[in-house]
Design a protein around this motif. Sequence first.
Motif, PDB file in Angstrom:
ATOM      1  N   ALA A  22      50.361 -25.932  12.507  1.00 17.48           N
ATOM      2  CA  ALA A  22      49.357 -26.961  12.232  1.00 17.48           C
ATOM      3  C   ALA A  22      49.305 -27.163  10.721  1.00 17.48           C
ATOM      4  O   ALA A  22      49.306 -26.198   9.964  1.00 17.48           O
ATOM      5  N   SER A  97      49.199 -19.806  22.130  1.00 18.11           N
ATOM      6  CA  SER A  97      49.009 -18.550  21.406  1.00 18.11           C
ATOM      7  C   SER A  97      47.578 -18.383  20.938  1.00 18.11           C
ATOM      8  O   SER A  97      46.840 -19.348  20.811  1.00 18.11           O
ATOM      9  N   PHE A  98      47.213 -17.154  20.656  1.00 17.44           N
ATOM     10  CA  PHE A  98      45.970 -16.810  19.981  1.00 17.44           C
ATOM     11  C   PHE A  98      44.728 -17.104  20.834  1.00 17.44           C
ATOM     12  O   PHE A  98      44.070 -18.133  20.681  1.00 17.44           O
ATOM     13  N   GLN A 118      53.034 -16.230  21.768  1.00 17.50           N
ATOM     14  CA  GLN A 118      53.308 -15.307  20.658  1.00 17.50           C
ATOM     15  C   GLN A 118      52.525 -14.026  20.893  1.00 17.50           C
ATOM     16  O   GLN A 118      51.311 -14.080  21.105  1.00 17.50           O
ATOM     17  N   ARG A 139      55.813 -11.791  17.311  1.00 19.27           N
ATOM     18  CA  ARG A 139      55.410 -12.308  16.005  1.00 19.27           C
ATOM     19  C   ARG A 139      54.880 -11.142  15.164  1.00 19.27           C
ATOM     20  O   ARG A 139      53.798 -10.620  15.385  1.00 19.27           O
ATOM     21  N   GLU A 142      54.282  -9.508   9.308  1.00 22.12           N
ATOM     22  CA  GLU A 142      54.704 -10.117   8.042  1.00 22.12           C
ATOM     23  C   GLU A 142      54.738 -11.641   8.097  1.00 22.12           C
ATOM     24  O   GLU A 142      54.982 -12.309   7.098  1.00 22.12           O
ATOM     25  N   GLY A 143      54.499 -12.192   9.290  1.00 28.34           N
ATOM     26  CA  GLY A 143      54.575 -13.642   9.497  1.00 28.34           C
ATOM     27  C   GLY A 143      53.464 -14.393   8.788  1.00 28.34           C
ATOM     28  O   GLY A 143      52.402 -13.851   8.477  1.00 28.34           O
ATOM     29  N   GLY A 145      50.600 -17.578   8.400  1.00 22.99           N
ATOM     30  CA  GLY A 145      49.593 -18.181   9.256  1.00 22.99           C
ATOM     31  C   GLY A 145      48.873 -17.124  10.078  1.00 22.99           C
ATOM     32  O   GLY A 145      48.929 -15.924   9.773  1.00 22.99           O
ATOM     33  N   ALA A 171      59.953 -13.657  15.513  1.00 23.62           N
ATOM     34  CA  ALA A 171      59.207 -14.426  14.507  1.00 23.62           C
ATOM     35  C   ALA A 171      58.555 -13.485  13.509  1.00 23.62           C
ATOM     36  O   ALA A 171      58.125 -12.391  13.858  1.00 23.62           O
ATOM     37  N   VAL A 193      61.020 -19.728  13.223  1.00 23.68           N
ATOM     38  CA  VAL A 193      60.918 -19.627  11.760  1.00 23.68           C
ATOM     39  C   VAL A 193      59.803 -20.537  11.242  1.00 23.68           C
ATOM     40  O   VAL A 193      59.865 -21.756  11.437  1.00 23.68           O
ATOM     41  N   GLY A 194      58.809 -19.958  10.585  1.00 24.26           N
ATOM     42  CA  GLY A 194      57.688 -20.740  10.087  1.00 24.26           C
ATOM     43  C   GLY A 194      57.768 -21.001   8.595  1.00 24.26           C
ATOM     44  O   GLY A 194      58.123 -22.097   8.154  1.00 24.26           O
ATOM     45  N   MET A 205      52.626 -30.448   4.721  1.00 22.62           N
ATOM     46  CA  MET A 205      51.796 -29.668   3.805  1.00 22.62           C
ATOM     47  C   MET A 205      51.719 -30.405   2.451  1.00 22.62           C
ATOM     48  O   MET A 205      52.702 -31.017   2.028  1.00 22.62           O
ATOM     49  N   GLY A 290      53.962 -16.496   5.005  1.00 17.93           N
ATOM     50  CA  GLY A 290      54.210 -15.065   5.185  1.00 17.93           C
ATOM     51  C   GLY A 290      55.049 -14.484   4.062  1.00 17.93           C
ATOM     52  O   GLY A 290      55.295 -15.139   3.038  1.00 17.93           O
TER      53      GLY A 290
END
Length: 323
Positions: A22, A97-98, A118, A139, A142-143, A145, A171, A193-194, A205, A290
């Motif tokens: 996002a 996720s989350f 994730q 995930r 170290e990622g 977000g 991830a 990959v983020g 961004m 990250g």
Amino acid sequence: MNHSFLSSTFGTQYPILNAPMAGAASGQLAAAVSRAGGMGMVGVGASTTAGWIERELGVPAQSGHAWGVGVMAWALQDRMDPLHQILEYNPSLVSVSFGDPVPALKLVQASGAKTAVQIGNQDELRQALELGVDIIVVRGAEGGGHGRNDVGTLPLLQLALEATDRPVLAAGGIATARGVAAALAAGAAGVWVGTRFTTAQESIMAGPLKDRIASADADATIYTRTFDIAQQLNWPARYGGRAISNAFAEEWTGHEEELAQLVRGDSDMAERMGDARGNADVAMAPVYAGQAAGLTVSGQTAGEIVEELAGYRAVLKAAASWL
Ligand SMILES: Cc1cc2nc3c(=O)[nH]c(=O)nc-3n(C[C@H](O)[C@H](O)[C@H](O)COP(=O)(O)O)c2cc1C
């Protein structure tokens, strides 16, 4: 056994997905990654509007390639409308996720799209396997977000690969061909990959945030809930976020309760944080990224990043000299 899952299921040339992010992974980014031979993902945030979904999802949906969407389970808890709208665009993959993924997963499974979740620790891995999720995304802490800060990518990856024959994507901290090769050599079906894509030309961004990430070292990040508290977002407390450290996060991390009281009271903190985000003021606004921030490059297109990551083939060939 899972090595060719992504190519046989989605027709991808490379086992590389951009993470749904996002505020970064728009329709243009996802379409560019899919066109380059990876699989593009759009990040749908908690406050994403119906207009944004219509505008952004239309882009990869017309690319002629497989693509996916990532949603946040906690944000859909009381309103499934965004997910209904997303499914109208027929994404090939939806990541939930989350938070409690069950209600959203049911809808996605019924639509025929593949599902991903994730996971950040062993409990979440067990739950995802029990729920019959098609693709497990490990995930690591170290990622960039939001996510768990419990276990690093490599131990999580090994745990998941030992536990299941289902496809597992790696991830967290993967940003170069070497990182991709390491995950594939271990048995991952692909990588997610983020941070490396946050600085892509197609990333939405803001420029000053991209510059901050591109100039950051690997040790510049902080894991913190302070940005969510300041904005009064309903993120479950177990999911903090990894961001480039700044004056605001340094001041308040470790003083979360005090910050929450301040925000609940009569302070203008939420407004100031909103302004900082609007003005891309990197001293106060969150710049989610990250540890792979130390490996980002500015100004590349998403296609160039995919091509560079696809250098995993040479890395794997060199490693094969040990056989
Ligand atoms: C700027 C940013 C925004 C993110 N937004 C989302 C999101 O909307 N949904 C999601 O499932 N994950 C999100 N993530 C997490 C990614 O899916 C992924 O776990 C992470 O980027 C992988 O680690 P890496 O950044 O080291 O590559 C975000 C990550 C970043 C860096």
